[in-house]
Design a protein around this motif. Structure first.
Motif, short mmCIF file in Angstrom:
data_model
loop_
_atom_site.label_atom_id
_atom_site.label_comp_id
_atom_site.label_asym_id
_atom_site.label_seq_id
_atom_site.Cartn_x
_atom_site.Cartn_y
_atom_site.Cartn_z
N THR A 125 0.83 -1.21 0.00
CA THR A 125 0.00 0.00 0.00
C THR A 125 0.86 1.25 0.00
O THR A 125 0.39 2.31 -0.38
CB THR A 125 -0.95 0.02 1.21
OG1 THR A 125 -0.17 -0.07 2.39
CG2 THR A 125 -1.95 -1.11 1.15
N PRO B 68 -0.39 5.65 -3.58
CA PRO B 68 -0.78 6.87 -2.88
C PRO B 68 -2.29 7.11 -2.88
O PRO B 68 -2.83 7.66 -1.94
CB PRO B 68 -0.05 7.98 -3.61
CG PRO B 68 0.46 7.39 -4.87
CD PRO B 68 0.49 5.90 -4.70
N ILE B 69 -2.99 6.67 -3.92
CA ILE B 69 -4.44 6.87 -3.95
C ILE B 69 -5.11 6.03 -2.87
O ILE B 69 -6.09 6.46 -2.25
CB ILE B 69 -5.04 6.58 -5.34
CG1 ILE B 69 -6.48 7.10 -5.40
CG2 ILE B 69 -4.97 5.10 -5.66
CD1 ILE B 69 -7.03 7.23 -6.78
N TYR B 70 -4.59 4.85 -2.59
CA TYR B 70 -5.13 4.00 -1.52
C TYR B 70 -4.97 4.68 -0.17
O TYR B 70 -5.90 4.74 0.61
CB TYR B 70 -4.43 2.64 -1.54
CG TYR B 70 -4.95 1.67 -0.51
CD1 TYR B 70 -6.17 1.03 -0.72
CD2 TYR B 70 -4.24 1.40 0.65
CE1 TYR B 70 -6.66 0.13 0.21
CE2 TYR B 70 -4.73 0.50 1.58
CZ TYR B 70 -5.93 -0.13 1.37
OH TYR B 70 -6.41 -1.00 2.30
N GLU B 71 -3.79 5.23 0.09
CA GLU B 71 -3.55 5.94 1.35
C GLU B 71 -4.47 7.15 1.46
O GLU B 71 -4.99 7.44 2.53
CB GLU B 71 -2.09 6.34 1.45
CG GLU B 71 -1.16 5.16 1.62
CD GLU B 71 0.30 5.55 1.59
OE1 GLU B 71 0.60 6.76 1.45
OE2 GLU B 71 1.14 4.66 1.71
N SER B 72 -4.67 7.85 0.37
CA SER B 72 -5.55 9.01 0.36
C SER B 72 -6.99 8.60 0.68
O SER B 72 -7.68 9.27 1.46
CB SER B 72 -5.49 9.70 -1.00
OG SER B 72 -6.41 10.76 -1.08
N LEU B 73 -7.45 7.51 0.09
CA LEU B 73 -8.81 7.03 0.35
C LEU B 73 -8.98 6.61 1.80
O LEU B 73 -10.03 6.84 2.41
CB LEU B 73 -9.15 5.87 -0.58
CG LEU B 73 -9.42 6.26 -2.03
CD1 LEU B 73 -9.51 5.02 -2.91
CD2 LEU B 73 -10.68 7.09 -2.13
N ARG C 101 -7.38 7.86 4.37
CA ARG C 101 -7.49 9.10 5.16
C ARG C 101 -8.87 9.71 5.04
O ARG C 101 -9.42 10.21 6.01
CB ARG C 101 -6.43 10.10 4.72
CG ARG C 101 -5.04 9.81 5.26
CD ARG C 101 -4.10 10.98 5.04
NE ARG C 101 -3.94 11.32 3.64
CZ ARG C 101 -3.03 10.79 2.81
NH1 ARG C 101 -2.21 9.86 3.26
NH2 ARG C 101 -2.96 11.17 1.56
N GLU C 102 -9.44 9.69 3.84
CA GLU C 102 -10.75 10.31 3.60
C GLU C 102 -11.91 9.46 4.11
O GLU C 102 -12.86 9.99 4.69
CB GLU C 102 -10.95 10.55 2.11
CG GLU C 102 -10.07 11.61 1.53
CD GLU C 102 -10.24 11.74 0.02
OE1 GLU C 102 -11.29 11.30 -0.50
OE2 GLU C 102 -9.33 12.26 -0.62
N ARG C 103 -11.86 8.15 3.87
CA ARG C 103 -13.02 7.28 4.11
C ARG C 103 -12.83 6.29 5.26
O ARG C 103 -13.77 5.62 5.64
CB ARG C 103 -13.34 6.48 2.84
CG ARG C 103 -13.52 7.31 1.61
CD ARG C 103 -14.84 8.00 1.64
NE ARG C 103 -14.98 8.84 0.45
CZ ARG C 103 -16.12 9.10 -0.11
NH1 ARG C 103 -17.22 8.61 0.37
NH2 ARG C 103 -16.16 9.88 -1.16
#
Length: 56
Positions: free
Chosen positions: A8, A12-17, A19-21
């Motif tokens: 992971t 970076p998009i997975y980490e961002s998701l 944090r958001e969700r």
């Protein structure tokens, strides 16, 4: 693409998701483990009071 070879940290998009969700996969894993524990107790005849989950 092999998903098991990618960590992971490389996504970076997975980490961002997360944090958001929130980490839905980890939450599902925890619920599954708790359910398995409860069912094992039930099958062994250990009665436990049902727990209510918090509304989300």
């Amino acid at each position: 693409m092999k998903t098991d070879s990618i960590s992971t940290g490389e996504l970076p998009i997975y980490e961002s998701l997360i944090r958001e969700r929130g980490d839905v996969v980890e939450e599902a894993r925890m619920v599954a483990e708790e359910t398995q524990h409860q069912m094992t107790q039930a099958l062994n005849g250990v009665a436990a009071a049902p727990q209510e989950t918090a509304a989300r």
